[in-house]
Design a protein around this motif. Structure first.
Motif, PDB file in Angstrom:
ATOM      1  N   GLU A  30       5.319   0.996  -0.363  1.00 41.27           N
ATOM      2  CA  GLU A  30       6.259   0.935   0.900  1.00 41.27           C
ATOM      3  C   GLU A  30       5.183   1.539   1.871  1.00 41.27           C
ATOM      4  N   GLU A  31       4.327   2.423   2.041  1.00 43.63           N
ATOM      5  CA  GLU A  31       3.462   2.736   3.083  1.00 43.63           C
ATOM      6  C   GLU A  31       2.868   1.493   3.488  1.00 43.63           C
ATOM      7  N   ARG A  34       5.028  -0.516   5.681  1.00 40.52           N
ATOM      8  CA  ARG A  34       5.329   0.197   6.945  1.00 40.52           C
ATOM      9  C   ARG A  34       4.239   0.129   7.889  1.00 40.52           C
TER      10      ARG A  34
END
Length: 75
Positions: A30-31, A34
């Motif tokens: 997820e990081e 982003r």
């Protein structure tokens, strides 16, 4: 040749370890999603996380079954 006895006492611990690592991998993905502008990478990571979510659900059901099964000797 003697068969190895099925010792499942630490299955819950092993499954929990795998759950924790899978959650960690989801968070790292997820990081990356982003931070990256690469749409192909975003799609790949999103698809991986979807599969990880399915695996997490399976592992959670499995850990519940193992924990309930008193014959496994888990305390």
């Amino acid at each position: 040749m003697k068969n190895k006895q099925d010792d499942r006492r630490d299955n819950v611990d092993k499954i929990q370890y795998n759950i924790n690592k899978t959650i960690q991998n989801c968070e790292l993905a997820e990081e990356m999603i982003r931070k990256t502008d690469d749409e192909k990478m975003k799609k790949t990571l999103t698809e991986k996380n979807e599969r990880r979510e399915e695996a997490l659900n399976s592992m959670k059901r499995e850990i519940e079954d193992e924990a309930r099964d008193k014959k496994n000797g888990y305390k």
